[in-house]
Enzyme design. Structure first.
Site, mmCIF file in Angstrom:
data_model
loop_
_atom_site.group_PDB
_atom_site.id
_atom_site.type_symbol
_atom_site.label_atom_id
_atom_site.label_comp_id
_atom_site.label_asym_id
_atom_site.label_seq_id
_atom_site.Cartn_x
_atom_site.Cartn_y
_atom_site.Cartn_z
ATOM 1 N N SER A 26 0.840 -1.218 0.000
ATOM 2 C CA SER A 26 0.000 0.000 0.000
ATOM 3 C C SER A 26 0.864 1.253 0.000
ATOM 4 O O SER A 26 0.586 2.221 -0.722
ATOM 5 C CB SER A 26 -0.891 0.017 1.244
ATOM 6 O OG SER A 26 -1.809 -1.033 1.199
ATOM 7 N N ARG A 30 1.501 4.306 -3.037
ATOM 8 C CA ARG A 30 1.238 5.715 -2.735
ATOM 9 C C ARG A 30 2.499 6.563 -2.900
ATOM 10 O O ARG A 30 2.427 7.736 -3.273
ATOM 11 C CB ARG A 30 0.652 5.833 -1.324
ATOM 12 C CG ARG A 30 -0.807 5.301 -1.268
ATOM 13 C CD ARG A 30 -1.192 4.911 0.147
ATOM 14 N NE ARG A 30 -2.604 4.616 0.312
ATOM 15 C CZ ARG A 30 -3.179 3.437 0.031
ATOM 16 N NH1 ARG A 30 -2.465 2.438 -0.480
ATOM 17 N NH2 ARG A 30 -4.478 3.247 0.251
ATOM 18 N N ARG A 126 -13.407 -7.310 -10.944
ATOM 19 C CA ARG A 126 -13.634 -6.705 -9.621
ATOM 20 C C ARG A 126 -14.494 -5.443 -9.722
ATOM 21 O O ARG A 126 -14.438 -4.713 -10.701
ATOM 22 C CB ARG A 126 -12.288 -6.437 -8.953
ATOM 23 C CG ARG A 126 -11.579 -7.761 -8.688
ATOM 24 C CD ARG A 126 -10.268 -7.583 -7.995
ATOM 25 N NE ARG A 126 -10.438 -7.054 -6.650
ATOM 26 C CZ ARG A 126 -9.434 -6.710 -5.867
ATOM 27 N NH1 ARG A 126 -8.196 -6.807 -6.302
ATOM 28 N NH2 ARG A 126 -9.665 -6.243 -4.661
ATOM 29 N N SER A 171 -13.643 0.854 2.950
ATOM 30 C CA SER A 171 -12.603 0.566 1.952
ATOM 31 C C SER A 171 -11.601 1.702 1.864
ATOM 32 O O SER A 171 -11.954 2.843 1.530
ATOM 33 C CB SER A 171 -13.256 0.358 0.583
ATOM 34 O OG SER A 171 -12.274 0.480 -0.430
ATOM 35 N N ASP A 319 -6.625 -8.185 4.614
ATOM 36 C CA ASP A 319 -5.822 -8.995 3.677
ATOM 37 C C ASP A 319 -5.232 -10.248 4.326
ATOM 38 O O ASP A 319 -4.601 -11.055 3.653
ATOM 39 C CB ASP A 319 -4.674 -8.147 3.109
ATOM 40 C CG ASP A 319 -5.190 -7.068 2.158
ATOM 41 O OD1 ASP A 319 -6.297 -7.223 1.609
ATOM 42 O OD2 ASP A 319 -4.495 -6.058 1.987
ATOM 43 N N ARG A 391 -2.324 -14.400 -1.979
ATOM 44 C CA ARG A 391 -2.398 -14.655 -0.541
ATOM 45 C C ARG A 391 -2.951 -16.050 -0.229
ATOM 46 O O ARG A 391 -2.632 -16.643 0.798
ATOM 47 C CB ARG A 391 -3.220 -13.564 0.139
ATOM 48 C CG ARG A 391 -2.613 -12.173 -0.076
ATOM 49 C CD ARG A 391 -3.091 -11.173 0.948
ATOM 50 N NE ARG A 391 -2.905 -9.797 0.499
ATOM 51 C CZ ARG A 391 -1.745 -9.137 0.557
ATOM 52 N NH1 ARG A 391 -0.678 -9.726 1.029
ATOM 53 N NH2 ARG A 391 -1.670 -7.890 0.137
#
Ligand code: S3P
Length: 439
Positions: A26, A30, A126, A171, A319, A391
């Site tokens: 993440s 960014r 998605r 989210s 996650d 994952r």
């Protein structure tokens, strides 16, 4: 047919050593986004050289940003300023990365050029309406398929206006998307979250000198500001550490130290949940790097017990559930998860795919619409399908530590999206894992 990667994991073993898992996904995304829009040069260390973060990096290169690296986790971004991006020559291919697509959708909605976002088969399934609908309210013009999925075509508009938006789902991707669009909007963009979600966007915006307001559950930005370059030290990803926290907890005799792990309080649900199950996790050397808390974690094997997972922990561990389901399968008694319907729209339907895989290994696992019920017990050997979900693949690899036969895991190439070098690192700690390419 695409070549598929198979993991072959022999049963038993224990995890030990002192390791650092790769950089936070993440934060890596960014860093590229804000570094590109900043004025000046941003130097990043600890950058995740996985396919997802690299998809973001390539997207910004395609929009004219000069980015050096990555080389041993170092990236140098020569920012072009808030209005310096250029129209890419081709659609931006974001691969498997939901974070790239949703955050870019917001960031690009206010640019002066048309751009198309595409992704792989999983990403193209998605849900994107959760971002395109509020962006449309801000005045954006974004076309999706009739189902609300990618490809997304973003057209230039006269200007965006700030909105006040109550997110229906907790989210961080939606929140971040709208805050990034808000940088280009007239007035204030306010986003309320139904439960706290990861706040890396807010922290990093502040690190680049941009004000982010907090009013209760609301986060807001005012459009028209500027970002000033800064240096970013990306901590190790707690979501990647999670596989090792679970593996070392379930494998008798394990004693493993994980260094420099990001401990942002919006991400530490996995530690809270594992501890509630009886895990022995010591948190030491707490410090802060570049506005993000980090620590070293020492985990030793411990008997786990089943629990009812508190719903307020769900967004904080969103996650980590594939790994946590493996912990639950090794725990004494029943583990019940509710309030986690979001797991059904991740890189795969993680509730169904994990339930199928656990059942294939002889574990009692009953999916429910918004969670799962898992009875701890023996784990057998067998073959499971990760459905191309990184994952899921790594979670089942750890399950072998407690299995009584070999576990074969299909379709594992996407482990590279978040955890390049997983097989080597896990093998170095004691997991008996190998991999085969097969057509
Ligand atoms: C992420 C937010 C989460 C998480 C994803 C990364 C982010 O997604 O699952 O892996 O970087 O903002 P949601 O916002 O869909 O929960």
């Amino acid at each position: 047919m695409a070549r598929k990667l198979l993991f072959r994991v022999s049963p038993g073993g224990r995890l030990s050593g002192d390791i650092r898992v790769p950089g936070d996904k993440s934060i890596s995304h960014r860093a590229i986004m804000l570094g590109s829009l900043a004025e000046g040069t941003t130097r990043v260390s600890g950058f995740l050289e996985g396919d997802d973060a690299l998809a973001t990096l390539r997207a910004f290169r395609a929009m004219g940003v000069r980015i050096e690296g990555p080389e041993a986790g170092r990236v140098t971004i020569h920012g072009v300023g808030m209005h310096g991006l250029q129209a890419p020559e081709a659609p931006l291919d974001l691969g498997n990365s939901g974070t790239s697509m949703r955050l870019l959708c917001g960031l690009l909605a206010g640019q002066g050029f048309e751009v198309t976002l595409i992704g792989d088969e999983s990403l193209s399934r998605r849900p994107m309406k959760r971002v395109t609908e509020p962006l449309a309210r801000m005045g954006a013009e974004i076309n999706s398929t009739p189902k609300g999925t990618a490809p997304l075509v973003i057209r230039p508009v006269d200007g965006l206006r700030g909105i006040d938006y109550d997110m229906p789902v907790a989210s961080a991707q939606v929140k971040s998307c709208l805050l990034l669009a808000g940088l280009y909007a007239e007035g204030e963009t306010r986003v309320s979250e139904p439960a706290p979600t990861r706040d890396h966007t807010e922290r990093m915006l502040r690190g680049f000198g941009y004000e982010v307001g907090i009013d209760g559950p609301q986060r807001w930005v005012r459009g028209g500001g500027r970002l000033s370059a800064c240096d970013i030290d990306v901590p190790a990803d707690i979501s990647s550490a999670a596989f090792f926290l679970v593996g070392a907890s379930i494998a008798e005799g394990s004693d493993l130290t994980l260094r420099h792990v990001g401990m942002n309080p919006t991400r530490d649900g996995v530690i809270n949940i594992l501890r509630a199950m009886g895990a022995d996790i010591e948190v030491g050397n707490r410090r802060e790097v570049g506005g993000e808390p980090v620590a070293d974690l020492r985990v030793r094997a411990a008997p786990l017990r089943g629990i009812r997972i508190p719903e307020d922990q769900v967004p904080l561990a969103i996650d980590e559930f594939p790994a946590l389901f493996v912990a639950a399968a090794c725990a004494e008694g029943e583990t019940v998860l509710t309030g986690a319907e979001e797991l059904r729209v991740k890189e795969s339907d993680r509730i169904q795919v994990m339930a199928d895989g656990l059942q294939a290994l002889g574990v009692r696992a009953e999916p429910t619409p918004d969670g799962i019920v898992i009875q701890g017990g023996p784990i057998g050997g067998g073959r499971v399908d990760s459905h191309g979900d990184h994952r899921i693949a790594m979670a089942f690899a750890m399950a072998a530590l407690r299995a009584d036969g070999e576990i074969l895991i299909d379709d594992c190439a996407n482990v590279n999206t978040s955890f390049p070098g997983f097989v080597e690192l896990a093998a170095g700690c004691g997991l008996a894992i190998g991999q085969d390419d097969h057509a």
